[in-house]
Design a protein around this motif. Structure first.
Motif, PDB file in Angstrom:
ATOM      1  N   LYS A  37      34.590  18.522  13.455  1.00  0.00           N
ATOM      2  CA  LYS A  37      35.756  18.875  14.410  1.00  0.00           C
ATOM      3  C   LYS A  37      37.012  18.170  13.965  1.00  0.00           C
ATOM      4  O   LYS A  37      37.095  17.235  13.615  1.00  0.00           O
ATOM      5  CB  LYS A  37      35.528  18.872  15.578  1.00  0.00           C
ATOM      6  CG  LYS A  37      36.681  19.161  16.706  1.00  0.00           C
ATOM      7  CD  LYS A  37      36.238  18.852  18.079  1.00  0.00           C
ATOM      8  CE  LYS A  37      35.147  19.504  18.672  1.00  0.00           C
ATOM      9  NZ  LYS A  37      35.180  18.985  20.217  1.00  0.00           N
ATOM     10  N   ALA A  59      42.703  13.860  15.434  1.00  0.00           N
ATOM     11  CA  ALA A  59      41.546  13.406  15.801  1.00  0.00           C
ATOM     12  C   ALA A  59      40.546  14.089  14.911  1.00  0.00           C
ATOM     13  O   ALA A  59      40.155  15.419  14.962  1.00  0.00           O
ATOM     14  CB  ALA A  59      40.876  13.463  17.284  1.00  0.00           C
ATOM     15  N   THR A  61      36.354  14.413  13.877  1.00  0.00           N
ATOM     16  CA  THR A  61      34.998  14.120  14.241  1.00  0.00           C
ATOM     17  C   THR A  61      33.950  14.327  13.283  1.00  0.00           C
ATOM     18  O   THR A  61      34.147  15.348  12.483  1.00  0.00           O
ATOM     19  CB  THR A  61      34.312  15.001  15.663  1.00  0.00           C
ATOM     20  OG1 THR A  61      35.372  14.722  16.558  1.00  0.00           O
ATOM     21  CG2 THR A  61      33.064  14.461  15.929  1.00  0.00           C
ATOM     22  N   CYS A  91      37.809   4.654  14.586  1.00  0.00           N
ATOM     23  CA  CYS A  91      36.833   5.377  14.826  1.00  0.00           C
ATOM     24  C   CYS A  91      36.287   4.772  16.133  1.00  0.00           C
ATOM     25  O   CYS A  91      35.748   3.737  16.238  1.00  0.00           O
ATOM     26  CB  CYS A  91      35.847   5.371  13.655  1.00  0.00           C
ATOM     27  SG  CYS A  91      36.748   6.242  12.111  1.00  0.00           S
ATOM     28  N   THR A  98      27.471  10.100  15.101  1.00  0.00           N
ATOM     29  CA  THR A  98      28.657  10.757  15.388  1.00  0.00           C
ATOM     30  C   THR A  98      29.827   9.881  15.957  1.00  0.00           C
ATOM     31  O   THR A  98      29.694   9.316  16.911  1.00  0.00           O
ATOM     32  CB  THR A  98      28.607  11.989  16.375  1.00  0.00           C
ATOM     33  OG1 THR A  98      27.736  13.026  15.746  1.00  0.00           O
ATOM     34  CG2 THR A  98      29.802  12.625  16.420  1.00  0.00           C
ATOM     35  N   SER A  99      31.009  10.275  15.197  1.00  0.00           N
ATOM     36  CA  SER A  99      32.107   9.216  15.708  1.00  0.00           C
ATOM     37  C   SER A  99      33.356  10.212  15.684  1.00  0.00           C
ATOM     38  O   SER A  99      33.678  10.923  14.918  1.00  0.00           O
ATOM     39  CB  SER A  99      32.589   8.105  14.917  1.00  0.00           C
ATOM     40  OG  SER A  99      31.377   7.012  15.128  1.00  0.00           O
ATOM     41  N   THR A 100      34.310   9.909  16.351  1.00  0.00           N
ATOM     42  CA  THR A 100      35.777  10.443  16.294  1.00  0.00           C
ATOM     43  C   THR A 100      36.779   9.562  15.939  1.00  0.00           C
ATOM     44  O   THR A 100      36.894   8.558  16.508  1.00  0.00           O
ATOM     45  CB  THR A 100      36.062  11.204  17.600  1.00  0.00           C
ATOM     46  OG1 THR A 100      35.324  12.325  18.127  1.00  0.00           O
ATOM     47  CG2 THR A 100      37.627  12.001  17.424  1.00  0.00           C
ATOM     48  N   CYS A 101      37.299   9.905  14.741  1.00  0.00           N
ATOM     49  CA  CYS A 101      38.406   8.793  14.175  1.00  0.00           C
ATOM     50  C   CYS A 101      39.711   9.482  14.360  1.00  0.00           C
ATOM     51  O   CYS A 101      40.132  10.799  14.100  1.00  0.00           O
ATOM     52  CB  CYS A 101      38.154   8.629  12.724  1.00  0.00           C
ATOM     53  SG  CYS A 101      36.513   8.041  12.177  1.00  0.00           S
ATOM     54  N   THR A 102      40.513   8.613  15.176  1.00  0.00           N
ATOM     55  CA  THR A 102      41.795   8.924  15.355  1.00  0.00           C
ATOM     56  C   THR A 102      43.028   8.246  14.814  1.00  0.00           C
ATOM     57  O   THR A 102      43.113   7.099  14.915  1.00  0.00           O
ATOM     58  CB  THR A 102      42.050   8.869  17.063  1.00  0.00           C
ATOM     59  OG1 THR A 102      40.964   9.621  17.596  1.00  0.00           O
ATOM     60  CG2 THR A 102      43.367   9.558  17.479  1.00  0.00           C
TER      61      THR A 102
END
Length: 252
Positions: A37, A59, A61, A91, A98-102
């Motif tokens: 995403k 962001a 993911t 992250c 799973t991670s979301t890196c912003t």
């Protein structure tokens, strides 16, 4: 056209390196790392006016069996050679895989020499590293609209007005000119005239009005009850949506 490569918290040396790296690269990777995403500013729309910096949040993911280690600075590219670079992403793990890196980037129309032709569809290029050494690089991993801000005015007359009499509703539609740092007429666009009763919190659409080539709006409607009139522009691929502040009319 005036262009500039810039990014949050970039040193001069790093900015020069960013210039030297081509934006267009082939997708690639190693192992089972995938991007699932990409979200830019929450709704994949970035609206910029003529003054005041805008901070854009990107962001991304990603997922890998071993978990996500880190992400390189995201690249944002668009029409007319537009190119931005975010800060180093942070992250945050949502699970073991799973991670979301912003990352963020600040856009200041007074400093960053935006071109009007740069408005439109932009893309996010992302490089994600996994904990086991796997990685994924995806050009155009996601897209968003980079839009010029718009302004709307409205004025309903006469005020007050007798019930059943005709109201004339005027206004104007303008949008940001990034090159002159002023707002200029945005003509030939369709705008909705809306009304809400004084006792209500909901607007309803009365009719659609087309602006003149100079961005002027004018139409008429019958006065029925006390309430607020406003114009609403839905926006498009290059220009952000905007609603005028409602103009109250007292009906006698």
């Amino acid at each position: 056209m005036r262009t500039r490569v810039f990014g949050a918290s970039l040193t001069g040396a790093l900015a020069l390196c960013a210039v030297a790296v081509p934006v267009a690269q082939a997708d690639g990777g190693s192992g089972d790392t995938t991007i699932t995403k990409v979200v830019v500013d929450g709704d994949n729309k970035v609206v910029v006016g003529t003054s005041g910096a805008v901070t854009v949040k990107v962001a991304v993911t990603a997922k890998d069996g071993s978990g996500i280690e880190s992400a390189d600075n995201f690249s944002l590219s668009g029409p007319d050679y537009g190119f931005f670079t975010t800060s180093k992403p942070t992250c945050v793990a949502a699970s073991s895989t799973t991670s979301t890196c912003t990352g963020t980037v600040k856009i200041d129309p007074k400093v960053d020499y935006l071109s009007n032709a740069s408005a439109g569809t932009w893309y996010v290029d992302a490089w994600i590293d996994a904990k086991d050494g796997d990685f994924v690089w995806v050009e155009k991993a996601g897209s968003f609209k980079f839009q010029r801000a718009a302004k709307l005015t409205v004025n309903a007359t006469p005020e007050p007005v007798k019930k059943g009499k005709t109201l004339t509703v005027t206004g104007s539609l303008t949008r940001a000119n990034w090159e002159s740092l002023k707002y200029s007429a945005y003509g030939s666009q369709s705008v909705q005239l809306q009304f809400r009763k004084k006792s209500s919190s909901t607007y309803t659409t009365l009719k659609t009005v087309k602006a003149t080539s100079a961005g002027a709006l004018k139409t008429t409607t019958k006065a029925t009850v006390d309430g607020y009139y406003r114009y609403v522009f839905a926006g498009n691929g290059t220009t952000g949506a905007v609603s005028a502040t409602g103009d109250f009319v007292d009906v006698k």
